[in-house]
Design an enzyme around this catalytic site. Structure first.
Site, short mmCIF file in Angstrom:
data_model
loop_
_atom_site.label_atom_id
_atom_site.label_comp_id
_atom_site.label_asym_id
_atom_site.label_seq_id
_atom_site.Cartn_x
_atom_site.Cartn_y
_atom_site.Cartn_z
N HIS A 40 46.87 67.86 56.97
CA HIS A 40 47.04 68.25 55.55
C HIS A 40 46.73 67.05 54.66
O HIS A 40 47.53 66.12 54.56
CB HIS A 40 48.48 68.72 55.29
CG HIS A 40 48.72 69.20 53.89
ND1 HIS A 40 49.36 70.37 53.63
CD2 HIS A 40 48.40 68.66 52.69
CE1 HIS A 40 49.44 70.55 52.32
NE2 HIS A 40 48.87 69.51 51.73
N HIS A 63 44.64 65.76 50.78
CA HIS A 63 43.85 66.02 49.57
C HIS A 63 42.85 64.89 49.43
O HIS A 63 43.23 63.74 49.21
CB HIS A 63 44.76 66.06 48.34
CG HIS A 63 45.79 67.14 48.41
ND1 HIS A 63 45.59 68.39 47.88
CD2 HIS A 63 47.01 67.17 49.00
CE1 HIS A 63 46.66 69.15 48.13
NE2 HIS A 63 47.54 68.43 48.81
N LEU A 64 41.58 65.24 49.55
CA LEU A 64 40.53 64.21 49.42
C LEU A 64 39.90 64.22 48.04
O LEU A 64 39.10 63.34 47.73
CB LEU A 64 39.46 64.40 50.50
CG LEU A 64 39.91 64.15 51.94
CD1 LEU A 64 38.72 64.33 52.90
CD2 LEU A 64 40.50 62.76 52.12
N ARG A 65 40.25 65.24 47.22
CA ARG A 65 39.72 65.32 45.84
C ARG A 65 38.19 65.42 45.83
O ARG A 65 37.58 65.80 46.79
CB ARG A 65 40.21 64.12 45.00
CG ARG A 65 41.70 63.86 45.06
CD ARG A 65 42.53 65.05 44.62
NE ARG A 65 43.91 64.65 44.36
CZ ARG A 65 44.93 65.50 44.43
NH1 ARG A 65 44.75 66.76 44.79
NH2 ARG A 65 46.14 65.08 44.15
N ASN A 73 42.34 72.66 46.81
CA ASN A 73 42.78 72.82 45.41
C ASN A 73 42.03 71.89 44.47
O ASN A 73 42.60 71.08 43.76
CB ASN A 73 44.31 72.63 45.28
CG ASN A 73 44.79 71.25 45.67
OD1 ASN A 73 44.18 70.57 46.49
ND2 ASN A 73 45.89 70.82 45.09
N LYS A 77 44.42 78.48 52.80
CA LYS A 77 45.60 77.90 52.16
C LYS A 77 46.18 78.86 51.14
O LYS A 77 45.46 79.37 50.27
CB LYS A 77 45.19 76.58 51.47
CG LYS A 77 46.32 75.90 50.70
CD LYS A 77 47.41 75.41 51.63
CE LYS A 77 48.63 74.93 50.86
NZ LYS A 77 48.75 73.49 50.77
N HIS A 96 51.92 76.64 51.16
CA HIS A 96 52.78 75.85 50.28
C HIS A 96 54.00 76.73 50.03
O HIS A 96 53.93 77.67 49.24
CB HIS A 96 52.06 75.50 48.97
CG HIS A 96 52.90 74.62 48.09
ND1 HIS A 96 52.63 73.30 47.84
CD2 HIS A 96 54.06 74.89 47.43
CE1 HIS A 96 53.57 72.79 47.06
NE2 HIS A 96 54.45 73.74 46.78
N HIS A 151 54.26 70.63 54.79
CA HIS A 151 55.14 69.61 54.19
C HIS A 151 56.58 70.08 54.00
O HIS A 151 57.09 70.13 52.88
CB HIS A 151 54.56 69.09 52.87
CG HIS A 151 53.95 70.12 51.95
ND1 HIS A 151 54.60 71.24 51.54
CD2 HIS A 151 52.72 70.18 51.40
CE1 HIS A 151 53.81 71.94 50.75
NE2 HIS A 151 52.66 71.34 50.66
N LEU A 185 55.44 67.47 45.33
CA LEU A 185 55.93 68.83 45.56
C LEU A 185 55.61 69.28 46.98
O LEU A 185 54.47 69.05 47.42
CB LEU A 185 55.29 69.81 44.56
CG LEU A 185 55.80 69.66 43.13
CD1 LEU A 185 54.95 70.50 42.16
CD2 LEU A 185 57.28 70.06 43.03
N ASP A 228 49.88 65.05 53.57
CA ASP A 228 49.87 65.50 52.17
C ASP A 228 49.55 64.34 51.23
O ASP A 228 50.08 64.26 50.12
CB ASP A 228 51.18 66.17 51.77
CG ASP A 228 51.02 67.02 50.51
OD1 ASP A 228 49.87 67.29 50.11
OD2 ASP A 228 52.04 67.41 49.91
N HIS A 253 46.54 60.63 42.68
CA HIS A 253 46.28 60.86 41.26
C HIS A 253 46.13 59.47 40.64
O HIS A 253 46.87 58.55 41.03
CB HIS A 253 47.46 61.56 40.57
CG HIS A 253 47.66 62.98 40.99
ND1 HIS A 253 46.94 64.03 40.48
CD2 HIS A 253 48.52 63.52 41.88
CE1 HIS A 253 47.35 65.17 41.04
NE2 HIS A 253 48.30 64.89 41.90
N ALA A 279 52.26 65.67 40.30
CA ALA A 279 52.94 65.62 41.60
C ALA A 279 51.97 65.11 42.65
O ALA A 279 50.83 65.58 42.72
CB ALA A 279 53.42 67.01 41.97
O1 DOR Z 1 52.72 66.67 45.50
C1 DOR Z 1 51.79 67.43 45.65
N1 DOR Z 1 50.55 67.12 45.25
N2 DOR Z 1 52.05 68.61 46.20
C2 DOR Z 1 51.11 69.56 46.27
O2 DOR Z 1 51.40 70.61 46.76
C3 DOR Z 1 49.76 69.34 45.71
C4 DOR Z 1 49.43 67.92 45.64
C5 DOR Z 1 48.24 67.65 44.76
O3 DOR Z 1 47.20 68.30 44.96
O4 DOR Z 1 48.33 66.80 43.89
ZN ZN Z 2 49.24 69.21 49.71
#
Ligand code: DOR
Ligand code: ZN
Length: 362
Positions: A24, A26-28, A52, A110, A147, A185, A230, A258, A262, A274
């Site tokens: 899990h 997030h590579l953006r 996402n 997802k 999630h 998570h 989150l 996770d 940011h 988050a």
């Molecule tokens: O803390 C989080 N950040 N929880 C998530 O479910 C999404 C993630 C994000 O994409 O920033």
């Molecule tokens: Zn996530």
């Protein structure tokens, strides 16, 4: 896993593990992707990449294009494989999901409850709307990654995961007993207990940050937005239950960082995003927990064996080595953001000393 000195009771100085995966992350996209992808690729052979983005990955074509951008962001010679996921919406077609799975583009789907988190506005408003998709996934053996939080404003934010299990997950598993589900998570003792008692089609990922921090971290001497994610971290008793679960050796629990970067400006703000960016030292962070729990010999199962077994994927070839070498995590990582502007990221464990360091590959 090989530890040295072999067979002695002394603390090992090296840990060799089969190369792990991150189930899990997030590579953006864009400049941020280029900044963070190398950190994940350095440690992990594969990663389940979250969809996402803005706009979210809802088609096979979008996933193919995103996969190419991820590969382009990797260092020369990297053997990292991104495993892509489809973002479920109320209107996504089962045919698109099935085709993506058949063509090897989508490893999993997802489920974000609408508005649950970052870029979740297009998520699912009611599970009934994706019933045909869930039926198809169950039939073709495609995992559903959840999630697990309700979004109702009247539910206390610290209770949202537990309420999701009761209201949505438990009935879903009854309706689709053959569906493979990963509760992502997890953050509570109740989730640990629920996953344990469910059958072999339910598993959970556990992040490094939920093993290290409880909810006090967000308020230690002032408001600490870099510990906000989150699902939000819970009470200490929950953290302890998560540590016990992760280090237990049970195959229903496995590694999912996770890691959710940011820019610092978006975290340290009046309405901060988050997400905790843990990719640069994720494995070292987990190793710290396993050592503190006297379970270093179970790190390999959690990091490298249980995930592939659940997903029905081959184990990775090759190994990585962690070396006992205390080092301080940098307070900031500097990079270029959109349009070439300077962007800082604050990594998890910023300014702290970690005991283990990932050795560069020989
Ligand atoms: O803390 C989080 N950040 N929880 C998530 O479910 C999404 C993630 C994000 O994409 O920033
Ligand atoms: Zn996530």
């Amino acid at each position: 896993m090989a530890a040295s000195p072999a067979g002695s009771n002394a603390s090992p100085q090296n840990l060799r593990l089969r190369r792990p995966d991150d189930w899990h992350v997030h590579l953006r996209d864009g400049a941020l992707l280029e900044l963070v992808a190398p950190a994940t690729a350095r440690t992990f052979a594969r990663a389940i990449v979250m969809p996402n983005l803005s706009p979210p990955i809802t088609t096979v074509a979008a996933a193919v294009a995103y996969g190419a951008r991820i590969r382009a962001a990797l260092p020369e010679g990297s053997r990292f494989t991104p495993l892509l996921t489809a973002y479920l919406t109320d209107t996504i077609a089962a045919e698109e999901i099935e085709r993506g799975h058949r063509e090897g583009v989508f490893t999993a789907c997802k489920l974000y409850p609408a508005h649950a988190t970052t870029n979740a506005a297009a998520g699912v408003t009611d599970l009934a709307r994706i019933e045909a998709v869930l039926t198809a996934m169950e039939r073709i053996g495609m995992p559903l990654l959840i999630h697990g939080e309700v979004t109702d404003a009247e539910i206390d934010i610290f209770d949202r995961e537990a309420v999701f299990i009761e209201r949505h997950l438990a009935p879903l598993l009854v309706r689709h007993p053959g569906l493979k589900v990963v509760l992502e998570h997890i953050t509570t003792a109740e989730s640990v207990a629920f996953v344990r008692q469910a059958g072999p089609n339910l598993a959970a990922t556990i992040t490094p940050h939920h093993l290290h921090i409880n909810r006090n971290a967000m308020f230690q001497g002032g408001l600490r937005p870099n510990f906000y994610c989150l699902p939000v971290a819970k009470r200490e008793r929950h953290r302890l239950a998560l540590r016990q679960a992760a280090t237990s050796g049970e195959p229903c629990f496995f590694l999912g960082t996770d890691s959710a970067p940011h820019p610092r400006s978006a975290k340290e703000s009046a309405c901060g995003c988050a997400g905790i960016y843990n990719a640069p030292h994720a494995l070292e962070s987990y190793a710290e927990v396993f050592e503190q729990e006297g379970a270093l010999e179970r790190l390999e199962g959690f990091a490298s064996l249980h995930g592939p077994a659940f997903y029905g994927l081959p184990l990775n070839e090759g190994t990585i080595t962690l070396v006992r070498e205390p080092h301080t995590v940098p307070p900031r990582l500097h990079g270029q953001g959109e349009g070439g502007a300077a962007t800082d990221l604050v990594p998890f464990h910023a300014g702290q000393v970690l005991q283990w360091r990932l050795a560069e590959e020989g």
